[in-house]
Design a protein around this motif. Structure first.
Motif, PDB file in Angstrom:
ATOM      1  N   HIS A  87      38.417  44.730 -34.936  1.00 13.09           N
ATOM      2  CA  HIS A  87      39.577  43.684 -35.165  1.00 13.09           C
ATOM      3  C   HIS A  87      39.895  42.743 -33.868  1.00 13.09           C
ATOM      4  O   HIS A  87      39.471  43.120 -32.718  1.00 13.09           O
ATOM      5  N   ALA A  88      40.358  41.742 -34.036  1.00  9.04           N
ATOM      6  CA  ALA A  88      40.546  40.892 -33.033  1.00  9.04           C
ATOM      7  C   ALA A  88      41.317  41.516 -31.985  1.00  9.04           C
ATOM      8  O   ALA A  88      41.176  41.191 -30.642  1.00  9.04           O
ATOM      9  N   SER A  89      42.334  42.248 -32.301  1.00 12.91           N
ATOM     10  CA  SER A  89      43.277  42.881 -31.518  1.00 12.91           C
ATOM     11  C   SER A  89      42.323  43.640 -30.403  1.00 12.91           C
ATOM     12  O   SER A  89      42.862  44.177 -29.362  1.00 12.91           O
ATOM     13  N   HIS A  90      41.232  44.042 -30.726  1.00 13.42           N
ATOM     14  CA  HIS A  90      40.456  44.910 -29.679  1.00 13.42           C
ATOM     15  C   HIS A  90      39.775  43.972 -28.961  1.00 13.42           C
ATOM     16  O   HIS A  90      39.258  44.574 -27.766  1.00 13.42           O
ATOM     17  N   ILE A  91      39.702  42.915 -29.017  1.00 11.11           N
ATOM     18  CA  ILE A  91      38.846  41.795 -28.093  1.00 11.11           C
ATOM     19  C   ILE A  91      40.132  41.225 -27.451  1.00 11.11           C
ATOM     20  O   ILE A  91      39.836  40.860 -25.991  1.00 11.11           O
ATOM     21  N   TYR A  92      41.058  40.491 -27.994  1.00 14.98           N
ATOM     22  CA  TYR A  92      42.062  39.813 -27.035  1.00 14.98           C
ATOM     23  C   TYR A  92      43.523  40.192 -27.913  1.00 14.98           C
ATOM     24  O   TYR A  92      43.584  40.561 -29.199  1.00 14.98           O
ATOM     25  N   ARG A  93      44.261  40.082 -26.859  1.00 10.37           N
ATOM     26  CA  ARG A  93      46.005  39.869 -27.820  1.00 10.37           C
ATOM     27  C   ARG A  93      46.169  39.007 -28.748  1.00 10.37           C
ATOM     28  O   ARG A  93      45.833  37.927 -28.782  1.00 10.37           O
ATOM     29  N   ARG A 119      47.227  28.213  -8.797  1.00 14.04           N
ATOM     30  CA  ARG A 119      47.440  29.525  -8.812  1.00 14.04           C
ATOM     31  C   ARG A 119      47.239  29.989 -10.331  1.00 14.04           C
ATOM     32  O   ARG A 119      47.236  31.008 -10.753  1.00 14.04           O
ATOM     33  N   LEU A 120      47.838  29.057 -11.113  1.00 16.01           N
ATOM     34  CA  LEU A 120      47.703  29.356 -12.620  1.00 16.01           C
ATOM     35  C   LEU A 120      46.311  28.979 -13.293  1.00 16.01           C
ATOM     36  O   LEU A 120      46.182  29.211 -14.550  1.00 16.01           O
ATOM     37  N   ASN A 121      45.248  28.539 -12.513  1.00 20.20           N
ATOM     38  CA  ASN A 121      44.012  28.429 -13.082  1.00 20.20           C
ATOM     39  C   ASN A 121      43.390  29.459 -13.614  1.00 20.20           C
ATOM     40  O   ASN A 121      42.347  29.414 -14.222  1.00 20.20           O
ATOM     41  N   ARG A 122      43.708  30.638 -13.037  1.00 21.00           N
ATOM     42  CA  ARG A 122      42.860  31.930 -13.617  1.00 21.00           C
ATOM     43  C   ARG A 122      43.406  32.338 -14.905  1.00 21.00           C
ATOM     44  O   ARG A 122      42.763  33.372 -15.496  1.00 21.00           O
ATOM     45  N   VAL A 123      44.302  31.573 -15.435  1.00 19.93           N
ATOM     46  CA  VAL A 123      44.713  31.842 -16.942  1.00 19.93           C
ATOM     47  C   VAL A 123      43.905  31.401 -17.990  1.00 19.93           C
ATOM     48  O   VAL A 123      43.249  30.336 -17.910  1.00 19.93           O
ATOM     49  N   SER A 124      43.206  32.000 -19.069  1.00 25.42           N
ATOM     50  CA  SER A 124      42.222  31.400 -20.185  1.00 25.42           C
ATOM     51  C   SER A 124      43.179  31.147 -21.118  1.00 25.42           C
ATOM     52  O   SER A 124      44.340  31.538 -21.411  1.00 25.42           O
ATOM     53  N   LEU A 125      42.486  30.523 -22.254  1.00 23.67           N
ATOM     54  CA  LEU A 125      43.119  30.350 -23.414  1.00 23.67           C
ATOM     55  C   LEU A 125      43.921  31.489 -24.162  1.00 23.67           C
ATOM     56  O   LEU A 125      44.771  31.655 -24.751  1.00 23.67           O
ATOM     57  N   LEU A 126      42.773  32.651 -24.221  1.00 25.84           N
ATOM     58  CA  LEU A 126      43.120  34.064 -24.867  1.00 25.84           C
ATOM     59  C   LEU A 126      42.988  35.027 -23.822  1.00 25.84           C
ATOM     60  O   LEU A 126      42.371  35.127 -22.702  1.00 25.84           O
ATOM     61  N   ASP A 127      44.012  36.040 -23.901  1.00 27.51           N
ATOM     62  CA  ASP A 127      44.115  37.166 -23.078  1.00 27.51           C
ATOM     63  C   ASP A 127      43.132  38.399 -23.596  1.00 27.51           C
ATOM     64  O   ASP A 127      43.532  39.045 -24.619  1.00 27.51           O
ATOM     65  N   ASN A 128      42.020  38.565 -22.938  1.00 21.48           N
ATOM     66  CA  ASN A 128      41.119  39.436 -23.554  1.00 21.48           C
ATOM     67  C   ASN A 128      41.333  40.824 -22.797  1.00 21.48           C
ATOM     68  O   ASN A 128      40.247  41.656 -22.811  1.00 21.48           O
ATOM     69  N   SER A 129      42.517  41.250 -22.109  1.00 17.94           N
ATOM     70  CA  SER A 129      42.481  42.357 -21.624  1.00 17.94           C
ATOM     71  C   SER A 129      42.297  43.733 -22.351  1.00 17.94           C
ATOM     72  O   SER A 129      41.711  44.710 -22.117  1.00 17.94           O
ATOM     73  N   PRO A 130      42.608  43.628 -23.766  1.00 22.17           N
ATOM     74  CA  PRO A 130      42.184  44.877 -24.623  1.00 22.17           C
ATOM     75  C   PRO A 130      40.805  45.141 -24.494  1.00 22.17           C
ATOM     76  O   PRO A 130      40.435  46.108 -24.625  1.00 22.17           O
ATOM     77  N   ALA A 202      30.337  38.286 -20.772  1.00 24.50           N
ATOM     78  CA  ALA A 202      30.777  37.677 -22.248  1.00 24.50           C
ATOM     79  C   ALA A 202      32.070  36.857 -22.039  1.00 24.50           C
ATOM     80  O   ALA A 202      32.914  36.575 -22.966  1.00 24.50           O
ATOM     81  N   ALA A 203      32.435  36.436 -20.958  1.00 25.94           N
ATOM     82  CA  ALA A 203      33.716  35.622 -20.719  1.00 25.94           C
ATOM     83  C   ALA A 203      33.353  34.196 -21.200  1.00 25.94           C
ATOM     84  O   ALA A 203      32.927  33.211 -20.282  1.00 25.94           O
ATOM     85  N   LEU A 204      33.714  33.864 -22.479  1.00 26.98           N
ATOM     86  CA  LEU A 204      33.401  32.584 -23.024  1.00 26.98           C
ATOM     87  C   LEU A 204      34.193  31.411 -22.385  1.00 26.98           C
ATOM     88  O   LEU A 204      35.289  31.613 -21.814  1.00 26.98           O
ATOM     89  N   PRO A 205      33.731  30.448 -21.745  1.00 23.82           N
ATOM     90  CA  PRO A 205      34.175  29.584 -21.138  1.00 23.82           C
ATOM     91  C   PRO A 205      35.461  28.807 -21.617  1.00 23.82           C
ATOM     92  O   PRO A 205      35.566  28.582 -22.836  1.00 23.82           O
ATOM     93  N   LYS A 211      35.287  36.811 -14.271  1.00 24.97           N
ATOM     94  CA  LYS A 211      35.552  38.226 -13.596  1.00 24.97           C
ATOM     95  C   LYS A 211      34.949  37.835 -12.306  1.00 24.97           C
ATOM     96  O   LYS A 211      33.783  37.550 -12.160  1.00 24.97           O
ATOM     97  N   LEU A 212      35.881  38.651 -11.365  1.00 22.15           N
ATOM     98  CA  LEU A 212      35.416  38.568 -10.032  1.00 22.15           C
ATOM     99  C   LEU A 212      34.378  39.916  -9.778  1.00 22.15           C
ATOM    100  O   LEU A 212      34.415  41.141 -10.038  1.00 22.15           O
ATOM    101  N   ILE A 213      32.956  39.477  -9.504  1.00 25.57           N
ATOM    102  CA  ILE A 213      32.031  40.474  -8.842  1.00 25.57           C
ATOM    103  C   ILE A 213      31.631  40.204  -7.641  1.00 25.57           C
ATOM    104  O   ILE A 213      31.148  39.054  -7.160  1.00 25.57           O
TER     105      ILE A 213
END
Length: 398
Positions: A87-93, A119-130, A202-205, A211-213
């Motif tokens: 489900h989409a909720s497994h991938i992003y909020r 400072r806000l540039n680290r935000v993406s269109l979708l939150d994929n924390s799930p 897997a971090a779609l542009p 992701k920081l490595i």
């Protein structure tokens, strides 16, 4: 195909590599192909792929296969069950607060960046924390090294794109004799594969957060990946099976007389994603074919001096355009995401973008079924290429 360092005796063995390309939710297609291969083999058979290379969403499938290399059928069944329950909720909020908050921060980040406030540039269109918790449960990472030590796996590689250096970086975990490589725009570095590598690859542009490595932020591995076949060859593969997620060959394009409308943001985004995930592989496959033709007419001594060798490559790709399948299941997407996509024009022309983001079970099940049938339609050809014996007692698919 040119590869460095010069192969030793072990690297010249007949070794099969598997390349799983990127494509968001489209990676469910790969699972269908792999499951059909596994169902054509005896129960309990080990993975036929000692070298597994994953990029973008294909990295998730690659890591799961590598961690379960001791039983290929169980590994593919596990992947099929996982993707069928997506489900989409497994991938992003997908909740209203999460989608609205992240979208507003994303827009604010673009505005404030014009004033030098990053400072806000680290935000993406979708939150994929799930996705973090999902991947923690999906892959037993400690098994990767166990399978390498047991001789079930030679190497697993995950490719990501460095936003700072602009390089395509292949992180690999494998046997000790493997040697890091550095080429123009691409490097291979040994590491212990962890969840951060999958998240980065897997971090779609624009859509998912980088992701920081170590000291650099990384995004989707298909960006700047000018030689997608390269990691498998550097890791010692002499034959390569590529399972793509885009329609290869001469696809049916729309009549040029009927496409004069100005493209929506969704159409532009879908076009950009298709370029990222398709073009480099097509170019690399053509390059390999030309080198193979050259090697065929070169004397053996000259081939050895130039460090060139023939590489057999087989590509399995969808027999149908996945964006058309995605359009049939568009209503399955959460209403919050449908609304967001409607704002960027996805309702009229966003089938391609939708096919990458539609992580819902009806869609992924359809892709798994398509991959399964595509493999069965080419079953003899694929099994001959893999040199997989179909032994007595193997359960054949109906």
């Amino acid at each position: 195909m040119r590869c460095m360092p010069r192969p030793d005796k072990t690297s010249m063995q007949n070794r099969l590599g598997l390349i799983l390309t990127g494509g968001g939710a489209r990676a469910a297609y790969q699972v269908g192909v792999l499951k059909a291969i596994a169902d054509s083999m005896p129960r309990g058979a080990r993975s036929p792929f000692p070298i597994i290379c994953g990029t973008s969403a294909g990295a998730l499938n690659a890591a799961a296969l590598a961690a379960n290399a001791q039983n290929f059928r169980k590994a593919t069944q596990y992947l099929a069950n996982t993707w069928k329950g997506f489900h989409a909720s497994h991938i992003y909020r997908t909740d209203a607060i999460g989608v609205l908050k992240n979208s507003m921060l994303w827009l604010a980040g673009m505005v404030f960046s014009a004033f030098g406030i990053n400072r806000l540039n680290r935000v993406s269109l979708l939150d994929n924390s799930p996705l973090v918790g999902f991947l923690e449960d999906m892959v037993p990472y400690e098994n990767i090294q166990k399978n390498i030590d047991a001789g079930l796996l030679r190497a697993l590689s995950i490719t990501a794109s460095g936003y700072g250096s602009g390089q395509s970086v292949t992180f690999y975990q494998g046997v000790k004799e493997l040697v890091p490589w550095r080429r123009t725009g691409r490097v291979g570095t040994p590491t212990q594969i962890e969840i951060k590598h999958l998240l980065a690859s897997a971090a779609l542009p624009f859509i998912f957060q980088a992701k920081l490595i170590n000291r650099e932020y990384f995004g989707d591995g298909s960006m700047r990946q000018i030689a997608p076949l390269s990691p498998a060859l550097h890791l010692g593969a002499t034959r390569v099976l590529v399972i793509g997620v885009t329609l290869n060959g001469y696809a049916e394009y729309p009549d040029r007389g009927n496409i004069g409308d100005y493209p929506t943001l969704a159409r532009i985004a879908g076009h950009a994603l298709n370029s990222i995930f398709l073009d480099s592989m097509e170019v690399d496959l053509e390059r390999v074919k030309k080198i193979n033709d050259l090697v065929a007419i070169m004397p053996e001594e000259m081939r050895a001096r130039a460090n060139l060798r023939h590489v057999d490559v087989l590509v399995v790709s969808p027999s149908q355009p996945l964006e058309k399948i995605a359009e049939r299941y568009a209503s399955e997407m959460p209403w919050t995401i449908r609304l967001l996509l409607r704002l960027v024009g996805a309702r009229q022309s966003g089938g391609i973008l939708l096919s990458y983001l539609l992580s819902e079970s009806k869609y992924t099940r359809a892709l798994i079924e398509l991959g399964y049938q595509d493999m069965l339609n080419r079953r003899d050809e694929i099994l001959r290429f893999l040199e997989v014996p179909v032994q007595a007692g193997a359960e054949m698919p109906e």
